[in-house]
Design an enzyme around this catalytic site. Structure first.
Site, short mmCIF file in Angstrom:
data_model
loop_
_atom_site.label_atom_id
_atom_site.label_comp_id
_atom_site.label_asym_id
_atom_site.label_seq_id
_atom_site.Cartn_x
_atom_site.Cartn_y
_atom_site.Cartn_z
N LYS A 160 0.82 -1.21 0.00
CA LYS A 160 0.00 0.00 0.00
C LYS A 160 0.86 1.27 0.00
O LYS A 160 2.08 1.20 0.18
CB LYS A 160 -0.95 -0.06 1.19
CG LYS A 160 -1.91 -1.25 1.07
CD LYS A 160 -2.88 -1.30 2.21
CE LYS A 160 -3.81 -2.49 2.07
NZ LYS A 160 -4.81 -2.51 3.14
N TYR A 193 -12.47 -3.85 -2.94
CA TYR A 193 -12.95 -3.90 -1.56
C TYR A 193 -14.48 -4.00 -1.48
O TYR A 193 -15.07 -3.61 -0.48
CB TYR A 193 -12.47 -2.67 -0.78
CG TYR A 193 -10.99 -2.70 -0.50
CD1 TYR A 193 -10.41 -3.73 0.25
CD2 TYR A 193 -10.15 -1.69 -0.96
CE1 TYR A 193 -9.06 -3.76 0.51
CE2 TYR A 193 -8.79 -1.71 -0.69
CZ TYR A 193 -8.26 -2.74 0.05
OH TYR A 193 -6.91 -2.77 0.33
N ASN A 250 -2.64 0.02 7.11
CA ASN A 250 -2.00 -1.29 6.97
C ASN A 250 -1.11 -1.25 5.74
O ASN A 250 -1.48 -0.69 4.72
CB ASN A 250 -3.10 -2.34 6.83
CG ASN A 250 -2.62 -3.72 7.13
OD1 ASN A 250 -1.47 -4.06 6.84
ND2 ASN A 250 -3.49 -4.51 7.70
N HIS A 303 -1.69 -5.84 1.63
CA HIS A 303 -2.90 -6.63 1.45
C HIS A 303 -2.46 -7.97 0.90
O HIS A 303 -1.57 -8.05 0.06
CB HIS A 303 -3.85 -5.96 0.44
CG HIS A 303 -4.92 -6.91 -0.02
ND1 HIS A 303 -6.08 -7.08 0.67
CD2 HIS A 303 -4.97 -7.76 -1.08
CE1 HIS A 303 -6.82 -8.00 0.05
NE2 HIS A 303 -6.15 -8.43 -1.01
N GLU A 335 -8.76 -11.37 -7.35
CA GLU A 335 -7.89 -10.20 -7.24
C GLU A 335 -6.82 -10.19 -8.32
O GLU A 335 -6.51 -9.13 -8.89
CB GLU A 335 -7.27 -10.15 -5.84
CG GLU A 335 -8.31 -9.89 -4.77
CD GLU A 335 -7.82 -10.10 -3.35
OE1 GLU A 335 -8.48 -9.61 -2.44
OE2 GLU A 335 -6.77 -10.76 -3.15
#
Length: 148
Positions: free
Chosen positions: A10, A50, A113, A116, A127
């Site tokens: 991220k 998401y 965070n 992922h 994904e």
């Protein structure tokens, strides 16, 4: 059995200059990198990625964070890949993430965070298809695989 897992570093990882450290940990475990790209995520892609979190209190901040800067999207391959990557990344909650895991060592806020990772084989497939075209994945012969 060799399977694949989607993982994404991220924006905070890039800002903190930790990309190499995180990828190195995944590679040192013996995982094979078969897809890798630096990219900006559109709000539409973030929303699709998401989708299961829509309506939850953390959804909008999550989309805002993931679209706030570039991410590193990757596909890893190895035996029982999803379970192995999840173990290396550690618990989503920084307070519960064990030292030695990626989140345990580098993450202090759940809302920011740093990584992922797919939570199951079905999510991994979904994904991977969201972020990569088939021709962007390179399944190369791993000469070192015998050592892992």
């Amino acid at each position: 059995m060799s399977t694949r897992c989607f993982a994404m570093l991220k924006p905070g990882v890039l800002n903190r200059r930790l990309v190499g450290e995180v990828i190195s940990r995944l590679e040192k475990k013996g995982l094979k990198l078969v897809g890798l790209k630096l990219m900006n995520i559109s709000p539409e892609l973030a929303s699709e990625h998401y989708a299961e979190h829509r309506g939850k209190a953390f959804y909008d901040p999550l989309v805002d964070y993931i679209t706030s800067g570039p991410v590193v999207a990757m596909v890893l391959q190895g035996d029982d890949c999803v379970a192995l990557v999840r173990k290396l990344t550690g618990s989503t909650s920084p307070a519960e993430a064990a030292p030695g895991t990626i989140r345990g060592d580098f993450c202090s806020h759940t809302s920011h965070n740093i990584i992922h990772a797919s939570d199951c084989d079905e999510s991994a497939e979904r994904e991977i298809n969201l972020f990569f075209k088939p021709e962007e994945l390179i399944d190369w012969e791993d000469q070192a695989a015998v050592w892992y």
